[in-house]
Design an enzyme around this catalytic site. Structure first.
Site, PDB file in Angstrom:
ATOM      1  N   ASP A   8      -4.149  81.665   6.034  1.00 34.25           N
ATOM      2  CA  ASP A   8      -3.547  81.027   7.198  1.00 34.25           C
ATOM      3  C   ASP A   8      -4.645  80.830   8.245  1.00 34.25           C
ATOM      4  O   ASP A   8      -5.727  81.426   8.147  1.00 34.25           O
ATOM      5  CB  ASP A   8      -2.423  81.914   7.733  1.00 34.25           C
ATOM      6  CG  ASP A   8      -1.694  81.293   8.912  1.00 34.25           C
ATOM      7  OD1 ASP A   8      -1.502  80.064   8.918  1.00 34.25           O
ATOM      8  OD2 ASP A   8      -1.325  82.047   9.841  1.00 34.25           O
ATOM      9  N   ASP A  10      -4.150  80.247  12.314  1.00 35.19           N
ATOM     10  CA  ASP A  10      -3.973  80.849  13.637  1.00 35.19           C
ATOM     11  C   ASP A  10      -3.624  82.333  13.530  1.00 35.19           C
ATOM     12  O   ASP A  10      -2.746  82.724  12.756  1.00 35.19           O
ATOM     13  CB  ASP A  10      -2.863  80.132  14.403  1.00 35.19           C
ATOM     14  CG  ASP A  10      -3.244  78.692  14.727  1.00 35.19           C
ATOM     15  OD1 ASP A  10      -4.406  78.337  14.501  1.00 35.19           O
ATOM     16  OD2 ASP A  10      -2.377  77.934  15.189  1.00 35.19           O
TER      17      ASP A  10
END
Length: 478
Positions: A8, A10
């Site tokens: 991922d 953020d």
């Protein structure tokens, strides 16, 4: 069986949201003219507590901002944002990407953030593939205001990952996935090796229940950070280690300015008491940093206690290994140094007992010099005195009732040792000499002890018969 590594973006590869940097870059390049309503508030919440339905609602609306613009309209903004975001990627994230590549796994960025905005960043990080939200492009070469395929979030993300894996011949059971968000739980459950990175409170609870690794890409693996506030456990302990908490000891700390304010270094010192850990906590309260302390494997093998040591940043060293000074024995310490961290050790290995406690100079393992030769980072000596008067080895607990005649505990950090990098044993002698030079005369060249003083250095307080000859009682040998 081929696996991949899915990251991922953020609060995972990045310590916080990419949105502010992307938004600023788009305004600077003129593709948007103003902030979206509620942007600052939502990103502030995201950085503190993680993903929310509000931040996802904002992300869903972003496709409308692109409507009518050409497919290359955001290219300059994406490159500008990558200039800001790339330095934010934690050093341990970069090492993990390299390790997956070395193992033959493709590395994939799986993110809700629009694909056209993150491709430059992915390329700079050496990421092989990007699975991200795509905006539909019309026949006129402009964005239509609709998504092209999945909105890559939660169930949409795992669906996109499954489709990509099937097309690429990748087996998810052999794959790794890393995320901070509870909304990525479907993806984490879909792979054989999930990792919760900087997890939000709900993912933290799930990771603990499912026994998934909890990671932070700005610290060594295994280091615990307190939920929400994001502070290392060791740092929290140091902030609580005020001298007033230990009224049975006086503390003097010197030379803290010799500890680098950033970047890696090796801290090497002497070992006199179990209270040395408290003394170092008090000393580190005066710095903004924490350190990875090397300790003997036997301590880490104690149920419960070993977990606390690891959570606090401890690194286990097996002194009984076939070659305890081999590079493999220092792999975790080298990793910490490459990540820009401080590594601390007491090369005597254990508290000297009996005769050895009173012998001049120092002796011990050459691991500190070996580690310095492997990494070429500064070696900072430190000297501890007085801790054995607070907690002698013969006692099970510190002398907490000694409030009137409080012993003075000193921790002194010296200037970097001038190593020559030609001989490990000789450089270890230089390190020992630097530590010894900071000790007071009575510690550097101690007088011959009485039998009672000698007894304090043994765990049970009993001097073995073969060592009693060393002690004196006044002018009379015992």
């Amino acid at each position: 069986m081929t696996g991949a590594a899915f990251f991922d973006l953020d609060r995972t590869l990045l310590p916080k949201a990419s949105g502010p940097a992307l938004s600023a870059a788009m305004r600077e390049t003129g593709v948007v003219s103003a902030r979206m309503p509620g942007e600052a508030l939502l990103f502030g919440y995201f950085n503190l507590l993680g993903e929310s339905l509000g931040s996802i609602a904002l992300a869903r609306q972003a496709v409308l901002v692109a409507r009518g613009k050409t497919r290359d309209a955001f290219d300059a903004a994406a490159e500008l944002a990558a200039d800001v975001l790339e330095p934010m990627v934690g050093p341990f994230a970069r090492m993990l990407i390299d390790e997956h590549h070395a193992a033959g796994r493709p590395v994939v960025l799986a993110t809700t953030t629009p694909e056209h905005l993150v491709r430059p960043l992915a390329a700079r990080l050496g990421i092989d593939h990007v699975i991200a939200t795509r905006y539909e492009v019309g026949d006129d070469g402009c964005f239509t205001g609709r998504n092209d395929g999945h909105f890559v979030w939660s169930m949409g993300k795992v669906a996109a990952v499954r489709e990509w894996a099937e097309a690429e011949g990748v087996h998810l059971d052999a794959s790794f996935a890393y995320s901070d968000s509870i909304y990525d739980a479907p993806l984490l459950r879909a792979v054989g090796n999930p990792g919760a990175v900087n997890p939000d409170p709900r993912l933290q609870a799930l990771a603990v229940a499912a026994r998934w690794p909890v990671l932070h890409f700005d610290t060594s693996p295994g280091v615990l950070k307190l939920p929400v506030i994001g502070m290392e456990l060791q740092r929290a302990i140091a902030l609580l280690a005020r001298p007033e908490v230990f009224p049975y000891a006086k503390f003097t700390v010197g030379g803290v300015d010799n500890i680098p304010t950033d970047g890696p270094a090796i801290l090497v010192g002497n070992h006199r008491s179990y209270f040395d850990l408290v003394a170092m906590a008090v000393a580190f309260r005066r710095t903004p940093r924490s350190a990875r302390f090397l300790g003997k494997k036997e301590l880490f093998d104690v149920p419960g206690l070993g977990s606390i040591f690891r959570a606090g940043g401890g690194i286990s060293v097996d002194r009984r290994a076939e070659d305890p000074d081999s590079p493999d024995a220092f792999a975790a310490a080298v990793r910490a140094i490459h990540g820009g961290e401080l590594v601390a050790m007491m090369p005597e290995g254990t508290i000297p007992r009996g005769i050895h406690f009173f012998e001049p100079g120092m002796r011990g393992f050459p691991g500190a010099a070996r580690l310095a030769h492997l990494t070429k980072v500064p070696v900072i000596p430190f000297a501890i005195t007085g801790t054995e008067k607070v907690w002698p080895r013969s006692a099970k607990i510190p002398r907490v009732t000694n409030l009137l005649g409080r012993p003075e505990v000193t921790v002194t950090f010296g200037e970097p040792v001038d190593l020559k990098y030609r001989s490990v044993p000789r450089d270890m002698e230089r390190i020992f000499d630097a530590i010894t030079e900071m000790l007071p005369d009575e510690v550097r060249e101690p007088a011959r002890p009485t039998l009672a003083e000698l007894a304090l250095t043994y765990p049970d307080g009993v001097v073995p018969a073969e060592d009693r000859w060393f002690a004196v009682d006044g002018d009379e040998q015992v």
